[in-house]
Enzyme design. Sequence first.
Site, PDB file in Angstrom:
ATOM      1  N   TRP B 352      48.797  -6.702 -25.579  1.00 29.05           N
ATOM      2  CA  TRP B 352      47.476  -6.079 -25.512  1.00 29.05           C
ATOM      3  C   TRP B 352      47.550  -4.674 -24.916  1.00 29.05           C
ATOM      4  O   TRP B 352      46.604  -3.897 -25.013  1.00 29.05           O
ATOM      5  CB  TRP B 352      46.530  -6.941 -24.673  1.00 29.05           C
ATOM      6  CG  TRP B 352      46.855  -6.934 -23.194  1.00 29.05           C
ATOM      7  CD1 TRP B 352      48.071  -7.159 -22.625  1.00 29.05           C
ATOM      8  CD2 TRP B 352      45.975  -6.644 -22.116  1.00 29.05           C
ATOM      9  NE1 TRP B 352      47.992  -7.057 -21.262  1.00 29.05           N
ATOM     10  CE2 TRP B 352      46.720  -6.748 -20.917  1.00 29.05           C
ATOM     11  CE3 TRP B 352      44.622  -6.314 -22.035  1.00 29.05           C
ATOM     12  CZ2 TRP B 352      46.153  -6.532 -19.652  1.00 29.05           C
ATOM     13  CZ3 TRP B 352      44.063  -6.109 -20.775  1.00 29.05           C
ATOM     14  CH2 TRP B 352      44.835  -6.209 -19.612  1.00 29.05           C
ATOM     15  N   GLU B 479      47.526 -12.293 -14.344  1.00 28.20           N
ATOM     16  CA  GLU B 479      48.383 -13.459 -14.588  1.00 28.20           C
ATOM     17  C   GLU B 479      48.720 -14.225 -13.311  1.00 28.20           C
ATOM     18  O   GLU B 479      49.492 -15.178 -13.356  1.00 28.20           O
ATOM     19  CB  GLU B 479      49.659 -13.028 -15.313  1.00 28.20           C
ATOM     20  CG  GLU B 479      49.364 -12.534 -16.720  1.00 28.20           C
ATOM     21  CD  GLU B 479      50.589 -11.943 -17.419  1.00 28.20           C
ATOM     22  OE1 GLU B 479      51.567 -11.620 -16.726  1.00 28.20           O
ATOM     23  OE2 GLU B 479      50.543 -11.808 -18.653  1.00 28.20           O
TER      24      GLU B 479
END
Lengths: 759, 759
Positions: B352, B479
Amino acid sequence: MDNEWIISDNSLEEKDLLKNESLFNVSNGYLGVRGNFEEKYPENYKTIRGTYINAFYEDAPIQYGEKAYAFPETMQKIVNVTDSQDIDIIINGEKFSVFQGTIKDFNRYVDIKKGCYIREIQWVSPLGKELKIKITRMASLKYLELFVINYEIEKVNFDEDIIIESSINGDVANFTDENDPRVGTDHAKILSVKSITAEKEVMQIVSETENSKNIVAMTTKHKCDAEHEVTVEKTDKSVKAIIKIGTESRLINFTKYNVYTDSRRHENVEKCGFEIAGKLSSISFESLREKQEEYLNKFWSLADIDIVGDEKLHQGLKYNLYQLLQAVGKDEKSNITAKGLSGEGYEGHYFWDTEIYILPFFTLCYPELAKGLLRYRYNILDGARERALEMGHKKGAAYPWRTIIGKECSSYFPAGTAQYHINGDIAYSYVQYYLATGDFDFIKEFGAEVIFETARIWLEIGHFDKGLFKIDAVTGPDEYTAIVNNNYYTNVMAKYNLKWAVKFYNELRCKDQKTLEILSDKIGITEEEVKNFEDAYTNMYLPYNEELKINAQDDTFLSKAVWDFENTPKENYPLLLNYHPLTIYRYQVLKQADTVLAHFLIEDEADFNTIKNSYDYYEKITTHDSSLSCAAYSIMASKVGYQNLAYKYFIETARLDLDDTHGNTKDGIHTANMGGTWMAIVYGFAGLRIKEDYISLSPKLPEIWNELSFGFSYKGNHIKVYMKKDKTEIISEGKSLIVLKLNKTLYEITGSKKIEILN
Amino acid sequence: MDNEWIISDNSLEEKDLLKNESLFNVSNGYLGVRGNFEEKYPENYKTIRGTYINAFYEDAPIQYGEKAYAFPETMQKIVNVTDSQDIDIIINGEKFSVFQGTIKDFNRYVDIKKGCYIREIQWVSPLGKELKIKITRMASLKYLELFVINYEIEKVNFDEDIIIESSINGDVANFTDENDPRVGTDHAKILSVKSITAEKEVMQIVSETENSKNIVAMTTKHKCDAEHEVTVEKTDKSVKAIIKIGTESRLINFTKYNVYTDSRRHENVEKCGFEIAGKLSSISFESLREKQEEYLNKFWSLADIDIVGDEKLHQGLKYNLYQLLQAVGKDEKSNITAKGLSGEGYEGHYFWDTEIYILPFFTLCYPELAKGLLRYRYNILDGARERALEMGHKKGAAYPWRTIIGKECSSYFPAGTAQYHINGDIAYSYVQYYLATGDFDFIKEFGAEVIFETARIWLEIGHFDKGLFKIDAVTGPDEYTAIVNNNYYTNVMAKYNLKWAVKFYNELRCKDQKTLEILSDKIGITEEEVKNFEDAYTNMYLPYNEELKINAQDDTFLSKAVWDFENTPKENYPLLLNYHPLTIYRYQVLKQADTVLAHFLIEDEADFNTIKNSYDYYEKITTHDSSLSCAAYSIMASKVGYQNLAYKYFIETARLDLDDTHGNTKDGIHTANMGGTWMAIVYGFAGLRIKEDYISLSPKLPEIWNELSFGFSYKGNHIKVYMKKDKTEIISEGKSLIVLKLNKTLYEITGSKKIEILN
């Protein structure tokens, strides 16, 4: 020929043969041999030919696509060891095989009263030679190293020589299936042969595992009552004895004594193997068989349970208990693997299954064996302490989710290491053992340390939030939901763990200052820490949903969408083999009992209505894709008054392997479910609970049965319960003062006594 | 000698050399060569000698300890292809090497205005021969297959022969490090040599990847202006040309033309390689160099940005933009890898990063290249549709988290496949491109289909709960938290995606019924479905915490304990290399901007106070362990008025690789961060936002600078912004009518115009 003691299956279909390899395993907790045919199947038949030694393992490297910190680098894996099953009978060049010639009679069964697996065959060879053969196998429960095979052969219509070829084979490999997460995916070739002895008197193969350097010796001696000549052939990896039997013997009795010794238990495996084989082969097969039956007589007197009125279920139940006995590790190096010693599923690992599904049976029926299982956890405590540090905790023990020697073997942490509840499960099993036996010495010596160290982990992973103690980022028993905050099951087990840590600490402080000091010196437990335990458990947050009036499985479970059961075709179960885990995690769907299981284990944390509402809610969204689910649902269906459902779930557990309802019995029997069968009866239909000061029963006999009876030990007394259509009788024998609660009445009992109440 | 166009580093320390291999890469978006020394380092020095072709990949099997359904079985991996760097200069048996003899002068630098990487060395051999050497390298931006090396050699104090040995080598391997999840762990040996051509005129090695069967040909021709003789030596995997140069030449100009052709782009790689090498080697090096400079002139006129008052940052900024140009795929088969073509970190995958951190620069400064990047996503749409089905969705596209050819390459789904937000990110980048260019044709041809298919996924993974649309079991950009419900970032991006799907659908219905019909036929989009999109986005749940007055990162984030930063030693960062993921997931701690990033991308979903409070809250608990973090924090610090902080974070981004602040520049440059640098200025200090009907600016010049200027395209106009101490000037050139909001005033502009406001 089936009855409660005889389980038979004569099918020669390939699929059934594979399944029956598991069902007809002979094991004794130390070694286990699958029910393969000595003479093998036709070449193209699928088979998992296996022999396993409990806790005899290889260190197999774990591969990760993306590896992160503290992911286990290796895992222990049970090893398929040297094969001692091969025996061929040859008449004039014709080999005996039920896949050719004519079968006049065939019976294949296990006799669980005698502890033998038997094949009886009356067979005519393609060239017309007729034989009667009876093959009996045993893994001796008295002599754990011994796997013995006996052949009784009768020549019916001929006089020619018979040749028996008996081999041992070191060219073995583990079974793998890369698409099923429930069996191993890699590392098939583990053992290499180090030395071979090929003598007429004795054959031996010594092999070693590649990484763990564990050594196993497989030593074989033969005994044949007929006149015979022996020659021996040897290859790199195998030895074959060719036994030529003189024409004069019409009846031949031949015994193969196979002795396994391994470097985890025996100092010099070769020497030890020769010695033990020498000693045991001097005992006649008949005498071994008698000893086996004696052992089983004792077992069946302890594991004393009978259903009158449903033979198939009664048989399933007996079979399951027999398998538990076969599976249970008899030393403190080993435990009970998920598949016993009947197969390689789950790679010979020990899980929480032992504590939650299997120990209840041993704790109440065979406390000595229960003690061994608990000792095993004590013995791997150091590994759990190391793992806790590795996970970033400052202290405490983080028991591995799956293991053989105490190191984490799970390579998928969301449904592995994240299941911190295993700490609570282990603590729970120590407490239950203590409450059932009153054995405080055991707590002093082993239990207290385990319970303190496991309790510590909750303070490491939990925290106070607005006055409540919360535990984040864990996975509960239901593996269809992962890494959540405040899983009810986990929190309730943590609470119990912490509470008992405080109780035992205080009890030691009052009763045995010395022991406490030694323990404090060893693990540094302090008053202040115990105060923190108390703070944590008294303020433990247990999620409750006001609207549904149920305990929420976790903080966010109930806000998820419910799985679309209506549009899920039957063949898509179990979901884990048909959907990505993330897709499963997204929905309200359970693999197995979670909150419902917590409501069974620790029933006093919720009122009856919450328990019943929760049962109603979760049952609708549980797939029972885990073999651990039905037992819990059966128990709790009994509890909340759904007798028919309780019975339905019980049937599922009782014959799960015999009827292969999960379709994977080929990989091994489901030991946890087998323990669950017994629990469904004793905790379910009889409503037994071990409370702090008493044992309670609320018997409800399933309508279809005429009578249910079972026995168990409680604080040294033997208690026998007879549940009949019209009444329940309880006979207590022993010297201890015990308190028993029957339905709502408390009875104080000393000495031998009988209580009878009408339904 | 450094200035804004020249970045130099003359260190010969092993560690610096390794890092500089990345920093001095020469790439053109098709091929990239690390800045290794032609003549190599001493043998014991660590090096990653690498040449990469964008999107030229191997299919590498992924191993799992425990594999589950729909886990990717293989992943694509960028291949270290045939090495064409080797050149040795030999005088009387002495090999030129800066690691022996005497260095009188040494300059190593990249000239980002000319697009060359250069080494200039004045060197005396151990035996006293003095040479001046200038080595210039280019990956041609005009001729993408060409990597050219030019040597200018001057013999200073001797007349003897010089021998140039120039090799090409097919014996190459990928770099692996099994302990760092950010580089590959396996599959080093990928290419095997298929054929070798070893002629005086031309050398060629054709190699093939083992599984993917991709073929690459590496064709080399030499040109030398001095009289010389050539002999050629060949091994199994390499060819060496030995060029002996006559004594009469004091000045030698030698050029090595290396042409890479690959089977993903060229039909007959061998033939094509010979042809292209023949054609290009007829162009003089000087002429190639001029063309390179011309290309860069155009680039720098578009990527027109200057900081006055801070040379080091200015240099860092320019360097970063230059690397983006080097990295960006120029065909639609390739994109921008996380490390450009400068190294193997993240295995050549596209993330991304492209959409959120890199496309803004290209969209505003080089829309043609932006279009190529968007087209790439369109080209892999089929793969994303397949993945959606595999994940159990009924329709839609689930873009892979990391990929080369469109198949999911992430083997750790909690921080991979779970990041569904990549769908929203891709949709967002299409919308931003459309808003910046007004190019509705592009939307018709490509964008609408991508936006409809990505929008569909939200209905697949979302559901209504009490009237609100919720999205469960996803991972946001941060994350350090995984698999959560209602990640604010994800929900807000999903909302934008759905809203624009509805807008484009309606726009097509009004303006271009025909296109809509074709699309409906192709993907079956219906009015009813679009109505569902509308229901979902208008009721999208965006978590907000009343008490803190911030947007909650997800449903449970704020109830977790805050990470114990105080007791975390500095060397324990990045946390991902020092703590188990589960331990990290348990706490409030961010790897990178998450909600804060959402507040930048979609600022209109939250009011200023919520944005500021959220910034304050999350900044305290963000580690910036991801190189993507500082840019977002810099932009948002500008937004909420923390000028000093904005500047501090900007510095971090501007020189992250030049100063190797993350310590892993050796594995390649950080392309996303490089885009982030530009964004920190344009979106941060200048406060640019592309709105639906206008572009807005809120300039705040950092105090330390005298002036900041930059240009960009908006709907075909060129706009140049000058931010000065006392005023801001904006000059717009072009024919479109545009609306520009400067601070709070809207300006409608047609034709060329200048706006000036005093600060």
